[in-house]
Each structure stands twice: as structure tokens, then as C-alpha cells.
Write a protein that holds these residues in place. Structure first.
Motif, PDB file in Angstrom:
ATOM      1  N   GLY A   3       0.778  -1.161   0.110  1.00 51.46           N
ATOM      2  CA  GLY A   3      -0.015  -0.180  -0.035  1.00 51.46           C
ATOM      3  C   GLY A   3       0.769   1.272  -0.116  1.00 51.46           C
ATOM      4  O   GLY A   3       0.499   2.193  -0.713  1.00 51.46           O
ATOM      5  N   VAL A   4       1.805   1.157   0.708  1.00 51.27           N
ATOM      6  CA  VAL A   4       2.942   2.355   1.103  1.00 51.27           C
ATOM      7  C   VAL A   4       3.414   2.552  -0.513  1.00 51.27           C
ATOM      8  O   VAL A   4       3.334   3.712  -1.048  1.00 51.27           O
ATOM      9  CB  VAL A   4       3.796   2.262   1.686  1.00 51.27           C
ATOM     10  N   ARG A   5       3.790   1.660  -1.062  1.00 51.31           N
ATOM     11  CA  ARG A   5       4.346   1.809  -2.472  1.00 51.31           C
ATOM     12  C   ARG A   5       3.402   2.093  -3.446  1.00 51.31           C
ATOM     13  O   ARG A   5       3.566   3.076  -4.542  1.00 51.31           O
ATOM     14  CB  ARG A   5       5.436   0.430  -3.040  1.00 51.31           C
ATOM     15  N   ALA A   6       2.234   1.876  -3.567  1.00 51.60           N
ATOM     16  CA  ALA A   6       1.085   1.989  -4.482  1.00 51.60           C
ATOM     17  C   ALA A   6       0.840   3.767  -4.136  1.00 51.60           C
ATOM     18  O   ALA A   6       0.447   4.264  -5.164  1.00 51.60           O
ATOM     19  CB  ALA A   6      -0.128   1.046  -4.069  1.00 51.60           C
ATOM     20  N   ARG A   7       0.648   3.932  -2.929  1.00 49.67           N
ATOM     21  CA  ARG A   7       0.474   5.379  -2.641  1.00 49.67           C
ATOM     22  C   ARG A   7       1.526   6.251  -3.199  1.00 49.67           C
ATOM     23  O   ARG A   7       1.192   7.314  -3.740  1.00 49.67           O
ATOM     24  CB  ARG A   7       0.218   5.766  -1.215  1.00 49.67           C
ATOM     25  N   LEU A   8       2.974   5.863  -2.864  1.00 51.44           N
ATOM     26  CA  LEU A   8       3.974   6.651  -3.608  1.00 51.44           C
ATOM     27  C   LEU A   8       3.620   6.734  -5.074  1.00 51.44           C
ATOM     28  O   LEU A   8       3.888   8.002  -5.457  1.00 51.44           O
ATOM     29  CB  LEU A   8       5.219   6.016  -3.158  1.00 51.44           C
ATOM     30  N   ARG A   9       3.596   5.714  -5.666  1.00 51.27           N
ATOM     31  CA  ARG A   9       3.223   5.794  -7.302  1.00 51.27           C
ATOM     32  C   ARG A   9       2.016   6.736  -7.643  1.00 51.27           C
ATOM     33  O   ARG A   9       2.339   7.549  -8.525  1.00 51.27           O
ATOM     34  CB  ARG A   9       3.192   4.269  -7.724  1.00 51.27           C
ATOM     35  N   GLU A  10       1.222   6.633  -6.883  1.00 48.72           N
ATOM     36  CA  GLU A  10      -0.091   7.470  -6.964  1.00 48.72           C
ATOM     37  C   GLU A  10       0.254   9.128  -7.127  1.00 48.72           C
ATOM     38  O   GLU A  10      -0.231   9.791  -7.750  1.00 48.72           O
ATOM     39  CB  GLU A  10      -1.054   7.187  -6.097  1.00 48.72           C
TER      40      GLU A  10
END
Length: 189
Positions: free
Chosen positions: A153-160
Motif C-alpha cells: 500500500g505504501v508503494r502504491a500510494r507513492l506511485r499514485e
């Protein structure tokens, strides 16, 4: 995913970047007799950092950190309040002894980053500094107690947020380090 606390400057959206930003004054968190450090010129390689060494605002999983040439860093006020956090560390992080904010961290020993100082641009009084462009040492937030199960979730949020997550530095900085090392060792001219 937007309820995840990464860093106030990231979570609340970036302030507009100004191509003519020419530096400013970093200020610690003290209500009186604040430490003030002048940065001449713009910053470079601004990024979210998950390492356990960088100063982070209360509750933030990441710091926001960039570099400036050390020759462009000048302590303006209350420098007697500064102390190096870890004299053995590569980055000599000068923090305010009262509030704990890291004001600048020069690299002084033989290293590709020698001559640069690490700064936390959200401490600028002025607006317009370059926004973060990637996230480094992302998995290191686990070392601070972050739940490993939530890292996807952290990596997905950063990419977002258009902050490509790395568990090292960005490819451009890794290339810079490798080139410096190759030149130092005589492999490249």
C-alpha cells in the motif's frame, strides 16, 4: 489509501514549484531563538526518504530531503544551538539541540556526495522549492516499526503521487555514485 500518513508535504499535496526559486532560509521548530540557515540557490534530488537517520515530522513515515552545495549553506542565527547527531555518520546532520530538527548535513569525507549538504526543504520559510521526485530507502520504514504487511500500500500510494519508490537511491544517483567510484579507481577517465 489516501489516509496513510507519509509526510505532511506529501499528504496535503505539493506546493507549486517555481523555476526561479533561488534558495531561502530554513528554520527549526523552536518558538523563540530559532536556528536559521540560508541556502543560496535551488536544491536538487528532492525526495521522500524512509531511512531511520533523517529527521521526520511527528507521525511521518518519511522525511523530505534534498541536497545543496555545502558552499551555499550558511548558518544565519542561533548556530550555537546546533550539534552533530552522529559524528561517525557519512552525513554530518546538524540538529537543533532544543527541538531536534535537522538543519543541514554536509558530507565531508571522500564520497561521491562530498561537498553536498542534505537539507529538509519543508523547513524553508519561502515557497517554490522543487517538489520531491522519487522515494528512497522505502523498505527502511519497517525498521522504524512500520507494518511490513502494509508495504504494498505504501508503494502504491507513492506511485499514485508520482514518487517512484526505490529501496536505494534513484537510478540517476546510483549511476552518479558508480561513475565516481569508477573514476576514482581508474576504470573510467
Amino acid at each position: 489509501m489516501t489516509s496513510m500518513t507519509l509526510h505532511p508535504s506529501i499528504d496535503s499535496g505539493f506546493k507549486a514549484t517555481d523555476a526561479s526559486f533561488s534558495g531561502g532560509t530554513l528554520v527549526c521548530n523552536c518558538a523563540s531563538n530559532a536556528v536559521k540557515v540560508r541556502i543560496k540557490g535551488d536544491i536538487a534530488h528532492n525526495h521522500a526518504c524512509g531511512c531511520t537517520k533523517c529527521w521526520k515530522p511527528e507521525g511521518a513515515a518519511f522525511s523530505i530531503v534534498a541536497v545543496a552545495p555545502t558552499e551555499n549553506v550558511e548558518v544565519l542565527e542561533n548556530g550555537a544551538k546546533l550539534a552533530v547527531v552522529d559524528p561517525a555518520a557519512l552525513i554530518q546532520r546538524n540538529a537543533c539541540k532544543e527541538c531536534g530538527v535537522h538543519m543541514y548535513g554536509p558530507v565531508e569525507r571522500d564520497h561521491p556526495f562530498k561537498g553536498l549538504s542534505f537539507v529538509h526543504p519543508e523547513r524553508f520559510e519561502e515557497q517554490g522549492w522543487a517538489k520531491p521526485s522519487f522515494a528512497a530507502f522505502v523498505s527502511s520504514i519497517i525498521e522504524s516499526g512500520y507494518d511490513p504487511e502494509k508495504m504494498g500500500g505504501v508503494r502504491a500510494r507513492l506511485r499514485e503521487l508520482a514518487l517512484e519508490p526505490y529501496d536505494c537511491l534513484s537510478p540517476a544517483l546510483m549511476d552518479y555514485i558508480a561513475t565516481w567510484t569508477a573514476k576514482k579507481n581508474g576504470v573510467l577517465a
